[in-house]
Design a protein around this motif. Structure first.
Motif, mmCIF file in Angstrom:
data_model
loop_
_atom_site.group_PDB
_atom_site.id
_atom_site.type_symbol
_atom_site.label_atom_id
_atom_site.label_comp_id
_atom_site.label_asym_id
_atom_site.label_seq_id
_atom_site.Cartn_x
_atom_site.Cartn_y
_atom_site.Cartn_z
ATOM 1 N N ARG A 6 -6.107 -19.297 -19.436
ATOM 2 C CA ARG A 6 -4.866 -20.042 -19.806
ATOM 3 C C ARG A 6 -4.924 -21.380 -20.704
ATOM 4 N NH1 ARG A 6 -3.016 -18.470 -14.344
ATOM 5 N NH2 ARG A 6 -3.603 -20.708 -13.563
ATOM 6 N N ARG A 7 -6.069 -21.943 -20.139
ATOM 7 C CA ARG A 7 -6.662 -23.156 -21.013
ATOM 8 C C ARG A 7 -6.843 -22.778 -22.353
ATOM 9 N NH1 ARG A 7 -8.912 -28.176 -20.518
ATOM 10 N NH2 ARG A 7 -10.430 -28.562 -21.996
ATOM 11 N N TRP A 8 -7.512 -21.773 -22.692
ATOM 12 C CA TRP A 8 -7.955 -21.295 -24.016
ATOM 13 C C TRP A 8 -6.647 -20.776 -24.708
ATOM 14 C CZ3 TRP A 8 -11.726 -22.955 -26.680
ATOM 15 C CH2 TRP A 8 -12.907 -23.315 -26.125
ATOM 16 N N VAL A 161 5.813 -39.258 -21.832
ATOM 17 C CA VAL A 161 6.005 -39.333 -20.275
ATOM 18 C C VAL A 161 6.298 -40.739 -19.673
ATOM 19 C CG1 VAL A 161 4.298 -39.383 -18.353
ATOM 20 C CG2 VAL A 161 3.818 -37.988 -20.167
ATOM 21 N N LEU A 162 6.175 -41.817 -20.324
ATOM 22 C CA LEU A 162 6.769 -42.878 -19.519
ATOM 23 C C LEU A 162 8.297 -42.991 -19.746
ATOM 24 C CD1 LEU A 162 3.859 -45.359 -20.637
ATOM 25 C CD2 LEU A 162 4.259 -44.115 -18.311
ATOM 26 N N LEU A 202 -4.339 -32.913 -28.308
ATOM 27 C CA LEU A 202 -3.347 -32.054 -28.776
ATOM 28 C C LEU A 202 -2.891 -31.105 -27.769
ATOM 29 C CD1 LEU A 202 -4.141 -31.301 -32.216
ATOM 30 C CD2 LEU A 202 -2.219 -32.208 -31.801
ATOM 31 N N GLU A 203 -3.861 -30.544 -26.894
ATOM 32 C CA GLU A 203 -3.402 -29.506 -26.018
ATOM 33 C C GLU A 203 -2.596 -30.077 -24.715
ATOM 34 O OE1 GLU A 203 -5.701 -27.105 -22.323
ATOM 35 O OE2 GLU A 203 -6.758 -28.775 -23.258
ATOM 36 N N LEU A 207 1.330 -29.210 -24.356
ATOM 37 C CA LEU A 207 1.733 -28.620 -22.845
ATOM 38 C C LEU A 207 2.867 -29.454 -22.625
ATOM 39 C CD1 LEU A 207 1.205 -26.731 -20.445
ATOM 40 C CD2 LEU A 207 -0.519 -28.797 -19.749
ATOM 41 N N ASP A 208 2.847 -30.693 -22.735
ATOM 42 C CA ASP A 208 4.138 -31.574 -22.299
ATOM 43 C C ASP A 208 5.203 -31.036 -23.121
ATOM 44 O OD1 ASP A 208 4.713 -34.272 -20.902
ATOM 45 O OD2 ASP A 208 5.467 -34.591 -22.865
ATOM 46 N N VAL A 209 5.225 -30.957 -24.472
ATOM 47 C CA VAL A 209 6.406 -30.547 -25.279
ATOM 48 C C VAL A 209 6.878 -29.150 -24.701
ATOM 49 C CG1 VAL A 209 7.117 -29.617 -27.492
ATOM 50 C CG2 VAL A 209 5.668 -31.680 -27.339
#
Length: 215
Positions: A6-8, A161-162, A202-203, A207-209
């Motif tokens: 999943r990370r890759w 995030v903030l 970037l990863e 992921l946050d997006v």
């Protein structure tokens, strides 16, 4: 699907963009600079109640905070500490006197002429935790505006995030990228450290997006 896979899988879009850019000499520099700048936010500064420096911003963050302080952008600077590492806890247990990372940064700020330095009492491990700590601290102190100094490579994700943490609260937030950071968005692909930093950030940003598309 394994955690490693999943990370890759999350990294595949990043690696494709970089690979395409590297194979097209005419647009290589432009695309790679765009990738680097995608990580960076540097908002216009306004007067604030306090300038916040996370411990991970390091010396570059301290320099930026001191410059903002001397420009009169806020009357004080606050350090957002990280939890102690196991080795630091062991040194304390053994009674060894040493200057930890947080104390060293406070000392550096004072050496740079910042008279009013606070240490936020609750350490935070990770950006999500920092948002909750800052929210609680600002509510307790009744701060209505804060200026957070970030390393450039982390600044866009930090803002997402903030701001998410502060949503619905009266405290306004601005992010300032530290000018003397080692990260160079126009040249990041020229060093192993720059490549590693950019891919990791970037990863995390992607992921946050995906997790919070409306942030």
């Amino acid at each position: 699907m394994s955690v490693q896979w999943r990370r890759w899988a999350r990294l595949i879009p990043v690696l494709v963009v970089i690979a395409v850019a590297a194979g097209v000499p005419g647009v290589r520099g432009s695309i790679l600079r765009t990738v680097g700048w995608a990580l960076v936010v540097d908002e216009p500064v306004e007067l604030a109640d306090v300038i916040v420096v996370p411990e991970w911003a390091g010396a570059a963050g301290a320099i930026e905070a001191s410059d903002l302080f001397h420009r009169g952008m806020a009357p004080r600077v606050a350090l957002l500490p990280e939890p102690p590492e196991p080795a630091e806890d062991e040194l304390v247990r053994r009674g060894v006197t040493y200057v930890d990372r947080n104390a060293a940064l406070v000392q550096l700020l004072r050496s740079l002429g910042v008279e009013n330095v606070d240490v936020i009492p609750d350490p935070a491990a990770g950006t999500e935790a920092e948002g909750q700590v800052l929210l609680s601290w600002c509510d307790q102190r009744q701060f209505r505006s804060i200026l957070v100094v970030s390393s450039p490579d982390h600044s866009r994700r930090a803002r997402r995030v903030l701001r998410r943490a502060m949503r619905g609260h009266p405290t306004s937030l601005r992010i300032r990228s530290a000018r003397y950071s080692s990260f160079e968005p126009d040249r990041w692909w020229m060093t192993h450290v720059g490549i590693r930093t950019t891919i990791v950030e970037l990863e995390k940003l992607l992921l946050d997006v995906v997790r919070h598309p409306m942030s």
